[in-house]
Design a protein around this motif. Sequence first.
Motif, PDB file in Angstrom:
ATOM      1  N   ASP A   7      27.387  30.106  30.817  1.00  0.00           N
ATOM      2  CA  ASP A   7      27.174  31.479  30.363  1.00  0.00           C
ATOM      3  C   ASP A   7      27.883  32.481  31.276  1.00  0.00           C
ATOM      4  O   ASP A   7      28.156  32.205  32.447  1.00  0.00           O
ATOM      5  N   GLY A   8      28.148  33.652  30.723  1.00  0.00           N
ATOM      6  CA  GLY A   8      28.701  34.744  31.512  1.00  0.00           C
ATOM      7  C   GLY A   8      30.187  34.575  31.785  1.00  0.00           C
ATOM      8  O   GLY A   8      30.887  33.757  31.184  1.00  0.00           O
ATOM      9  N   THR A   9      30.665  35.367  32.725  1.00  0.00           N
ATOM     10  CA  THR A   9      32.077  35.366  33.128  1.00  0.00           C
ATOM     11  C   THR A   9      32.190  34.738  34.508  1.00  0.00           C
ATOM     12  O   THR A   9      31.506  35.150  35.449  1.00  0.00           O
ATOM     13  N   VAL A  10      33.075  33.751  34.623  1.00  0.00           N
ATOM     14  CA  VAL A  10      33.269  33.036  35.894  1.00  0.00           C
ATOM     15  C   VAL A  10      34.692  33.302  36.381  1.00  0.00           C
ATOM     16  O   VAL A  10      35.656  33.168  35.622  1.00  0.00           O
ATOM     17  N   SER A  11      34.815  33.674  37.637  1.00  0.00           N
ATOM     18  CA  SER A  11      36.139  33.975  38.202  1.00  0.00           C
ATOM     19  C   SER A  11      36.186  33.573  39.665  1.00  0.00           C
ATOM     20  O   SER A  11      35.164  33.552  40.360  1.00  0.00           O
ATOM     21  N   SER A  12      37.397  33.247  40.125  1.00  0.00           N
ATOM     22  CA  SER A  12      37.662  33.007  41.542  1.00  0.00           C
ATOM     23  C   SER A  12      38.450  34.185  42.087  1.00  0.00           C
ATOM     24  O   SER A  12      39.173  34.862  41.350  1.00  0.00           O
ATOM     25  N   TYR A  13      38.306  34.435  43.386  1.00  0.00           N
ATOM     26  CA  TYR A  13      39.003  35.572  43.980  1.00  0.00           C
ATOM     27  C   TYR A  13      39.418  35.236  45.401  1.00  0.00           C
ATOM     28  O   TYR A  13      38.792  34.416  46.086  1.00  0.00           O
ATOM     29  N   ILE A  14      40.512  35.870  45.835  1.00  0.00           N
ATOM     30  CA  ILE A  14      40.983  35.739  47.207  1.00  0.00           C
ATOM     31  C   ILE A  14      41.550  37.087  47.640  1.00  0.00           C
ATOM     32  O   ILE A  14      42.244  37.747  46.867  1.00  0.00           O
ATOM     33  N   GLN A  15      41.199  37.501  48.837  1.00  0.00           N
ATOM     34  CA  GLN A  15      41.720  38.763  49.381  1.00  0.00           C
ATOM     35  C   GLN A  15      42.551  38.477  50.617  1.00  0.00           C
ATOM     36  O   GLN A  15      42.122  37.747  51.513  1.00  0.00           O
ATOM     37  N   LEU A  16      43.765  39.072  50.637  1.00  0.00           N
ATOM     38  CA  LEU A  16      44.715  38.844  51.719  1.00  0.00           C
ATOM     39  C   LEU A  16      45.180  40.165  52.299  1.00  0.00           C
ATOM     40  O   LEU A  16      45.131  41.205  51.623  1.00  0.00           O
ATOM     41  N   ASP A  17      45.651  40.106  53.538  1.00  0.00           N
ATOM     42  CA  ASP A  17      46.346  41.270  54.072  1.00  0.00           C
ATOM     43  C   ASP A  17      47.829  41.142  53.719  1.00  0.00           C
ATOM     44  O   ASP A  17      48.247  40.175  53.078  1.00  0.00           O
ATOM     45  N   GLN A  18      48.632  42.104  54.116  1.00  0.00           N
ATOM     46  CA  GLN A  18      50.035  42.113  53.710  1.00  0.00           C
ATOM     47  C   GLN A  18      50.851  40.986  54.346  1.00  0.00           C
ATOM     48  O   GLN A  18      51.957  40.677  53.890  1.00  0.00           O
ATOM     49  N   ASP A  19      50.301  40.344  55.348  1.00  0.00           N
ATOM     50  CA  ASP A  19      50.983  39.201  55.970  1.00  0.00           C
ATOM     51  C   ASP A  19      50.552  37.875  55.353  1.00  0.00           C
ATOM     52  O   ASP A  19      51.003  36.809  55.805  1.00  0.00           O
ATOM     53  N   GLY A  20      49.661  37.935  54.373  1.00  0.00           N
ATOM     54  CA  GLY A  20      49.214  36.708  53.716  1.00  0.00           C
ATOM     55  C   GLY A  20      48.037  36.040  54.392  1.00  0.00           C
ATOM     56  O   GLY A  20      47.669  34.919  54.023  1.00  0.00           O
ATOM     57  N   ASN A  21      47.421  36.701  55.365  1.00  0.00           N
ATOM     58  CA  ASN A  21      46.249  36.128  56.033  1.00  0.00           C
ATOM     59  C   ASN A  21      45.019  36.297  55.146  1.00  0.00           C
ATOM     60  O   ASN A  21      44.782  37.375  54.593  1.00  0.00           O
ATOM     61  N   ILE A  22      44.230  35.244  55.059  1.00  0.00           N
ATOM     62  CA  ILE A  22      43.072  35.278  54.189  1.00  0.00           C
ATOM     63  C   ILE A  22      41.949  36.129  54.796  1.00  0.00           C
ATOM     64  O   ILE A  22      41.676  36.051  55.996  1.00  0.00           O
ATOM     65  N   GLU A  23      41.343  36.966  53.973  1.00  0.00           N
ATOM     66  CA  GLU A  23      40.217  37.803  54.397  1.00  0.00           C
ATOM     67  C   GLU A  23      38.932  37.408  53.677  1.00  0.00           C
ATOM     68  O   GLU A  23      37.851  37.405  54.284  1.00  0.00           O
ATOM     69  N   GLN A  24      39.052  37.077  52.383  1.00  0.00           N
ATOM     70  CA  GLN A  24      37.890  36.647  51.609  1.00  0.00           C
ATOM     71  C   GLN A  24      38.319  35.579  50.617  1.00  0.00           C
ATOM     72  O   GLN A  24      39.438  35.604  50.106  1.00  0.00           O
ATOM     73  N   LEU A  25      37.419  34.646  50.359  1.00  0.00           N
ATOM     74  CA  LEU A  25      37.659  33.640  49.333  1.00  0.00           C
ATOM     75  C   LEU A  25      36.317  33.301  48.708  1.00  0.00           C
ATOM     76  O   LEU A  25      35.308  33.156  49.417  1.00  0.00           O
ATOM     77  N   GLY A  26      36.301  33.160  47.387  1.00  0.00           N
ATOM     78  CA  GLY A  26      35.048  32.816  46.739  1.00  0.00           C
ATOM     79  C   GLY A  26      35.182  32.735  45.231  1.00  0.00           C
ATOM     80  O   GLY A  26      36.262  32.914  44.665  1.00  0.00           O
ATOM     81  N   TRP A  27      34.084  32.424  44.592  1.00  0.00           N
ATOM     82  CA  TRP A  27      33.987  32.461  43.134  1.00  0.00           C
ATOM     83  C   TRP A  27      32.611  33.000  42.774  1.00  0.00           C
ATOM     84  O   TRP A  27      31.682  32.985  43.580  1.00  0.00           O
ATOM     85  N   GLU A  28      32.476  33.509  41.550  1.00  0.00           N
ATOM     86  CA  GLU A  28      31.196  34.065  41.124  1.00  0.00           C
ATOM     87  C   GLU A  28      31.032  33.945  39.614  1.00  0.00           C
ATOM     88  O   GLU A  28      32.006  33.931  38.868  1.00  0.00           O
ATOM     89  N   GLN A  29      29.782  33.827  39.227  1.00  0.00           N
ATOM     90  CA  GLN A  29      29.408  33.807  37.811  1.00  0.00           C
ATOM     91  C   GLN A  29      28.562  35.046  37.545  1.00  0.00           C
ATOM     92  O   GLN A  29      27.534  35.254  38.196  1.00  0.00           O
ATOM     93  N   ILE A  30      28.994  35.866  36.595  1.00  0.00           N
ATOM     94  CA  ILE A  30      28.333  37.146  36.317  1.00  0.00           C
ATOM     95  C   ILE A  30      27.813  37.155  34.883  1.00  0.00           C
ATOM     96  O   ILE A  30      28.547  36.815  33.939  1.00  0.00           O
ATOM     97  N   GLU A  31      26.570  37.542  34.722  1.00  0.00           N
ATOM     98  CA  GLU A  31      25.979  37.736  33.401  1.00  0.00           C
ATOM     99  C   GLU A  31      25.488  39.177  33.282  1.00  0.00           C
ATOM    100  O   GLU A  31      25.088  39.795  34.281  1.00  0.00           O
ATOM    101  N   VAL A  32      25.521  39.700  32.065  1.00  0.00           N
ATOM    102  CA  VAL A  32      25.000  41.047  31.802  1.00  0.00           C
ATOM    103  C   VAL A  32      23.533  40.917  31.431  1.00  0.00           C
ATOM    104  O   VAL A  32      23.187  40.341  30.391  1.00  0.00           O
ATOM    105  N   ILE A  33      22.668  41.431  32.289  1.00  0.00           N
ATOM    106  CA  ILE A  33      21.219  41.370  32.089  1.00  0.00           C
ATOM    107  C   ILE A  33      20.680  42.789  32.053  1.00  0.00           C
ATOM    108  O   ILE A  33      20.859  43.553  33.006  1.00  0.00           O
TER     109      ILE A  33
END
Length: 320
Positions: A279-305
Amino acid sequence: MKYTTLLCLLAALIISLSLTGCSRDPKPTEQDSEPEVSLELGEDNSEKEENTKPSLAQLGGEDNEKESSEEDKKEEVKAETQLSSSQTEEKPTEETTEKTPEPEQETPVSQTQTLPFSQQLQTRPQEELKENPQKLDTRLYAVFKNTMEQNFSRKKGTLSVYRLNYDGTEGAYELQFDLNAAYDEKGNLNKNAVVDANMKVAETLQAGINYGQGSRETYKTYQEYADTLEWLKSPLLSDEGFMLKNFSKLTMTQEDGHYLIEAVYTPAALKSLYDQEIDGTVSSYIQLDQDGNIEQLGWEQIEVIDDYPKTIACSEYTFK
């Protein structure tokens, strides 16, 4: 003598005639003529007054015309006043709207826009990019996949994972590892080699309860460590899950030197990965700085309640 007698007769005749004419047509006196003139003037004046004097209806009509004209003027003035006031009230609103600053928004990156990352980071094997039904930006996929692989394939370090499960339970995992013993001098990997790896586990039975003291798991071989790492990744970030064909959307936004790439999974891909409807919307995400260094990594499942989007399951990864 004859002439004298004739003159006397003529004089007598003239006198008698003058006396007779006066009695037939006596000359009116000033007293007799003045009243007649005065009455005639009075009758003419009265008729003129009656003819020229306006009736009550005429007076009323004129008054009504005057009143109506005055009312019309008042209505016109009132209308002009209302129009002027409405324009005056609307003008500040327009000015206020124009002056109100728009909230800052993240800038989406198009496929034609140059990325700040190295060309090597934007490149993946062509065989891996062939199956791309949604015609997604392969550069974004490559940056996401390459950066994630680089961090998951480290030979030594600590991986911390927070997980919120669909049933409300939570978990915190700290995987410490040194895998150098599994590689020979040429860099070849021996999956059965002995490694130094262990993971501290802290889980809850339900959301809201503090984590317990936790237990520690020790892995003797590289393969045991690798199996644990795949479990921490979840199917979404595994090699079978993180593929172009599994995404319905792949976007990147940039803000203040930070770049966030998001990959949204199709319902068909989720069903294939989990063998059930998700159910819901599932997505993966990654946040980088301009040099390509990783700042955040994760996935989440979101439902409208209750008309409000809520994260009901997720994993967050931290590399040290």
